[in-house]
Design an enzyme around this catalytic site. Structure first.
Site, short mmCIF file in Angstrom:
data_model
loop_
_atom_site.label_atom_id
_atom_site.label_comp_id
_atom_site.label_asym_id
_atom_site.label_seq_id
_atom_site.Cartn_x
_atom_site.Cartn_y
_atom_site.Cartn_z
N SER A 198 7.25 -2.44 5.26
CA SER A 198 6.74 -1.17 5.79
C SER A 198 7.84 -0.13 5.69
O SER A 198 9.03 -0.46 5.66
CB SER A 198 6.32 -1.34 7.25
OG SER A 198 6.17 -0.10 7.90
N TYR A 227 7.82 -4.67 15.74
CA TYR A 227 7.18 -4.54 14.43
C TYR A 227 8.19 -4.07 13.38
O TYR A 227 8.33 -4.68 12.32
CB TYR A 227 6.02 -3.55 14.52
CG TYR A 227 5.35 -3.25 13.20
CD1 TYR A 227 4.32 -4.07 12.74
CD2 TYR A 227 5.73 -2.16 12.42
CE1 TYR A 227 3.68 -3.80 11.53
CE2 TYR A 227 5.10 -1.89 11.21
CZ TYR A 227 4.08 -2.71 10.77
OH TYR A 227 3.47 -2.45 9.57
#
Length: 205
Positions: free
Chosen positions: A80, A93
């Site tokens: 990401s 995350y």
């Protein structure tokens, strides 16, 4: 269930028992948690680490030797853009995605002489159920390039993988965001904590 401790071994054994030769290994399963670390259920933290870090690592470890022996294969890791800088309210995350960034790059070096490609993808916002947004909002975000469709990200990621690229940042705004994040000092994130939506997340029980 890819969060189970033996998930990678179960998948590998399934393929071995059926003589399935895996030429492309795609690690794409993921989840997103919004909350401060101290207020996050420990079980949820274990789950996201297992899903983003442990199982992909074991899958690569299990399937890479056969690819090396054949002299070819492709591994795709879905990281990401959050891997490039700390993100308040999604610390767990972002940290797991930073792990995939480092892991993917290191594995690329380990396998590059064996004909096995390792591509790590760093998308920004993708139009998936991760985000509780109305269709109208999603449509405008896609038009502005702030959010990409899952199909577009998949297409760009697979193209980069088959071309043997080490990393893929789909979309112009994603490339700009990653470049800014790479040089952004930590103190520059402090104003983010004063954004009303972020404050609500930080203050919730």
């Amino acid at each position: 269930d890819l969060t189970e401790p033996t998930a990678a071994e179960q998948i590998f054994e399934f393929c071995e028992q059926r003589a399935i030769e895996v030429d492309v290994l795609i690690n794409n399963a993921g989840m997103l948690l919004f909350n401060q670390l101290e207020r996050t259920d420990p079980a949820r933290i274990d789950t996201i680490i297992a899903l983003h870090c442990t199982t992909p690592t074991r899958l690569c470890q299990l399937f890479a030797p056969a690819m090396r022996a054949r002299g070819g294969g492709h591994i795709l890791l879905m990281s990401s853009v959050t891997a490039w800088t700390p993100y308040p309210t999604i610390s767990h995350y972002a940290a797991t995605k930073a792990y995939l960034r480092s892991f993917g790059q290191s594995l690329w070096y380990e396998l590059r002489g064996a004909g096995v490609t390792v591509t790590t993808v760093f998308p920004s916002a993708v139009d998936t159920p991760f985000y509780s947004l109305g269709e109208g909002t999603r449509r405008w975000l896609r038009r502005l390039g702030v959010m990409l469709s899952a199909e577009e990200v998949a297409r760009k990621a697979l193209r980069a993988m088959h071309r043997g690229r080490r990393k893929c940042l789909p979309g112009l705004l994603t490339k700009i965001e990653a470049a800014i994040c790479a040089v952004l000092p930590a103190w520059a994130l402090l104003p983010v904590l004063r954004i009303p939506a972020v404050k609500r997340i930080l203050e919730r029980i």
